[in-house]
Design a protein around this motif. Structure first.
Motif, PDB file in Angstrom:
ATOM      1  N   ARG A 129      99.823  -1.532  17.618  1.00  0.00           N
ATOM      2  CA  ARG A 129      99.093  -1.956  16.424  1.00  0.00           C
ATOM      3  C   ARG A 129      98.897  -3.457  16.447  1.00  0.00           C
ATOM      4  O   ARG A 129      99.810  -4.220  16.749  1.00  0.00           O
ATOM      5  CB  ARG A 129      99.847  -1.543  15.164  1.00  0.00           C
ATOM      6  CG  ARG A 129      99.814  -0.040  14.912  1.00  0.00           C
ATOM      7  CD  ARG A 129     100.674   0.370  13.732  1.00  0.00           C
ATOM      8  NE  ARG A 129     100.695   1.818  13.610  1.00  0.00           N
ATOM      9  CZ  ARG A 129     101.548   2.502  12.852  1.00  0.00           C
ATOM     10  NH1 ARG A 129     102.471   1.835  12.160  1.00  0.00           N
ATOM     11  NH2 ARG A 129     101.497   3.813  12.797  1.00  0.00           N
ATOM     12  N   GLY A 130      97.682  -3.861  16.132  1.00  0.00           N
ATOM     13  CA  GLY A 130      97.360  -5.278  16.092  1.00  0.00           C
ATOM     14  C   GLY A 130      96.981  -5.874  17.428  1.00  0.00           C
ATOM     15  O   GLY A 130      96.649  -7.062  17.493  1.00  0.00           O
ATOM     16  N   MET A 131      96.999  -5.079  18.504  1.00  0.00           N
ATOM     17  CA  MET A 131      96.644  -5.601  19.823  1.00  0.00           C
ATOM     18  C   MET A 131      95.569  -4.722  20.460  1.00  0.00           C
ATOM     19  O   MET A 131      95.771  -3.524  20.636  1.00  0.00           O
ATOM     20  CB  MET A 131      97.861  -5.647  20.746  1.00  0.00           C
ATOM     21  CG  MET A 131      97.582  -6.357  22.068  1.00  0.00           C
ATOM     22  SD  MET A 131      99.039  -6.442  23.148  1.00  0.00           S
ATOM     23  CE  MET A 131      98.986  -4.828  23.899  1.00  0.00           C
ATOM     24  N   ARG A 132      94.441  -5.319  20.793  1.00  0.00           N
ATOM     25  CA  ARG A 132      93.345  -4.569  21.408  1.00  0.00           C
ATOM     26  C   ARG A 132      93.445  -4.633  22.926  1.00  0.00           C
ATOM     27  O   ARG A 132      93.797  -5.670  23.498  1.00  0.00           O
ATOM     28  CB  ARG A 132      91.999  -5.145  20.979  1.00  0.00           C
ATOM     29  CG  ARG A 132      91.769  -5.143  19.486  1.00  0.00           C
ATOM     30  CD  ARG A 132      90.352  -5.529  19.173  1.00  0.00           C
ATOM     31  NE  ARG A 132      90.167  -5.778  17.769  1.00  0.00           N
ATOM     32  CZ  ARG A 132      88.994  -5.759  17.163  1.00  0.00           C
ATOM     33  NH1 ARG A 132      87.908  -5.515  17.867  1.00  0.00           N
ATOM     34  NH2 ARG A 132      88.904  -6.003  15.877  1.00  0.00           N
ATOM     35  N   LEU A 133      93.122  -3.534  23.568  1.00  0.00           N
ATOM     36  CA  LEU A 133      93.092  -3.515  25.020  1.00  0.00           C
ATOM     37  C   LEU A 133      91.954  -4.373  25.553  1.00  0.00           C
ATOM     38  O   LEU A 133      90.854  -4.386  25.009  1.00  0.00           O
ATOM     39  CB  LEU A 133      92.896  -2.081  25.524  1.00  0.00           C
ATOM     40  CG  LEU A 133      94.067  -1.115  25.382  1.00  0.00           C
ATOM     41  CD1 LEU A 133      93.622   0.277  25.765  1.00  0.00           C
ATOM     42  CD2 LEU A 133      95.237  -1.556  26.244  1.00  0.00           C
ATOM     43  N   HIS A 177      82.462  -0.729  19.015  1.00  0.00           N
ATOM     44  CA  HIS A 177      82.162  -1.611  17.896  1.00  0.00           C
ATOM     45  C   HIS A 177      83.400  -2.480  17.657  1.00  0.00           C
ATOM     46  O   HIS A 177      84.532  -2.011  17.829  1.00  0.00           O
ATOM     47  CB  HIS A 177      81.833  -0.798  16.648  1.00  0.00           C
ATOM     48  CG  HIS A 177      81.188  -1.612  15.573  1.00  0.00           C
ATOM     49  ND1 HIS A 177      81.907  -2.441  14.728  1.00  0.00           N
ATOM     50  CD2 HIS A 177      79.885  -1.764  15.217  1.00  0.00           C
ATOM     51  CE1 HIS A 177      81.080  -3.042  13.890  1.00  0.00           C
ATOM     52  NE2 HIS A 177      79.844  -2.653  14.162  1.00  0.00           N
ATOM     53  N   PRO A 178      83.226  -3.742  17.276  1.00  0.00           N
ATOM     54  CA  PRO A 178      84.410  -4.608  17.112  1.00  0.00           C
ATOM     55  C   PRO A 178      85.332  -4.218  15.962  1.00  0.00           C
ATOM     56  O   PRO A 178      86.485  -4.641  15.929  1.00  0.00           O
ATOM     57  CB  PRO A 178      83.802  -5.997  16.886  1.00  0.00           C
ATOM     58  CG  PRO A 178      82.403  -5.767  16.456  1.00  0.00           C
ATOM     59  CD  PRO A 178      81.973  -4.508  17.135  1.00  0.00           C
ATOM     60  N   CYS A 220      90.267  -1.330  21.382  1.00  0.00           N
ATOM     61  CA  CYS A 220      89.875  -2.111  22.552  1.00  0.00           C
ATOM     62  C   CYS A 220      88.896  -3.196  22.138  1.00  0.00           C
ATOM     63  O   CYS A 220      88.355  -3.189  21.027  1.00  0.00           O
ATOM     64  CB  CYS A 220      89.264  -1.215  23.634  1.00  0.00           C
ATOM     65  SG  CYS A 220      87.942  -0.134  23.056  1.00  0.00           S
ATOM     66  N   SER A 221      88.668  -4.117  23.044  1.00  0.00           N
ATOM     67  CA  SER A 221      87.803  -5.261  22.771  1.00  0.00           C
ATOM     68  C   SER A 221      86.505  -5.155  23.570  1.00  0.00           C
ATOM     69  O   SER A 221      86.543  -4.927  24.782  1.00  0.00           O
ATOM     70  CB  SER A 221      88.508  -6.568  23.144  1.00  0.00           C
ATOM     71  OG  SER A 221      87.590  -7.647  23.098  1.00  0.00           O
TER      72      SER A 221
END
Length: 332
Positions: A123-127, A224-225, A298-299
């Motif tokens: 949680r809180g971290m995008r790949l 989508h971001p 993800c980013s």
């Protein structure tokens, strides 16, 4: 562009074929059933090559003298690991071999992989693309194996890893809309799993951008971001369904949280029943770890940076469009 598309009558592939034809591109589509393809493409139609990922001759004919191969075909549900491998891994190898043999001037092999190949995050971290893949399921592992085959091919490639895709014609996310039509919003555990999504039109434009504008030999997340929790997503689905049915956007009446232990039992039993009947389902014990992971976010920044692509459709708009299409076509 002269394009060859596998998985051309599937959810993602059919939308890509329509977009390519609308641009005036020359499209060859790998199809198992031409009559089904005619129903999916009633107006503009691609050239058909009849066959599947096991048919090496059909793959060679489809890949002959094309500029881009879009390899989209794959399976998300299988009876066992060997079936996943036959399509997602060995099928990809056959596509690569056909492209090497037949596409003398190939500009790009675009492989549609999956966020499942990368694995979950916290949680809180995008790949991002720099994080080493760690898939949790047979599906994710075989999609990652497909990536490795593409990377080792020597062909100029692009790999796109989408998160869950939704939009008109989709039958997977439709299940959530069906529950929402009954006023029910089911989620696993506490509903706080963080998720990325992408609307089908945005995924098609991402695939085209990766195929035509990105540097060769890159892997990208296309999403989508925005990041939504599972609870927020099913709530927005409920609002979308309510709006197209009544004109008022209301959340579902009942939010059903399925505890982890219950998910393990239910999916285990469902998988056993499906195997006994010789049928397939994405709801199996193999998927429990995916459903209970903290986050699948993800980013899109790398694809945005390299191509200028941007996702245009946030969930609140995409879900309304999807619900309206389901409603018009009798799917809801």
């Amino acid at each position: 562009m002269r394009a060859f598309v596998t998985g051309a009558t599937g959810f993602v592939g059919s939308h890509l074929v329509e977009a390519l034809l609308a641009r005036g591109d020359d499209v060859t589509a790998l199809v198992r059933d031409p009559s089904k393809a005619n129903r999916r493409f009633p107006d503009l139609r691609p050239r058909y090559v009849q066959g599947d990922l096991r048919d090496e001759e059909a793959l060679r004919r489809g890949a002959t003298d094309v500029d881009v191969v879009f390899h989209i075909a794959g399976v998300t549900a299988a009876r066992d690991l060997s079936e996943f491998r036959e399509i997602n891994e060995h099928g990809t190898r056959r596509v690569v071999e056909a492209a090497i043999q037949s596409a003398a001037n190939l500009r790009r092999l675009l492989y549609v992989s999956s966020l499942a190949a990368a694995g979950p995050t916290s949680r809180g971290m995008r790949l991002t693309e720099e994080i080493a893949p760690h898939p949790l399921s047979d599906y994710g592992r075989t999609k990652l194996a497909g990536e490795r085959i593409v990377e080792a091919s020597g062909l100029p490639f692009a790999i796109v890893r989408p998160p869950p895709v939704y939009g008109p014609h989709d039958v997977e996310v439709r299940r959530i809309f069906t529950f929402a039509a009954r006023g029910i919003a089911p989620v696993f555990a506490d509903g706080q799993q963080e998720l990325s999504f992408i609307y089908i039109d945005d995924l098609v434009s991402a695939m085209l951008a990766a195929a035509e504008q990105s540097p060769a030999n890159r892997t990208y997340f296309a999403c989508h971001p925005e990041v939504l929790t599972a609870e927020a997503f099913v709530t927005e689905v409920g609002r979308a369904v309510s709006e197209v049915r009544t004109g008022r956007a209301r959340p579902p009446r009942l939010l059903v949280r399925v505890p982890g232990w219950a998910a393990r039992v239910a999916l285990g039993v469902n998988g056993l029943i499906k195997r006994t009947l010789g049928s397939r389902s994405v709801l199996t014990r193999d998927k429990v770890a995916e459903f209970l992971a903290e986050a699948w976010s993800c980013s899109p920044e790398a694809l945005e940076r390299d191509t200028g692509w941007r996702a245009q459709v946030p969930a609140v708009d995409g879900l309304r469009r999807t619900a309206a299409w389901y409603r018009r076509n009798g799917w809801l």
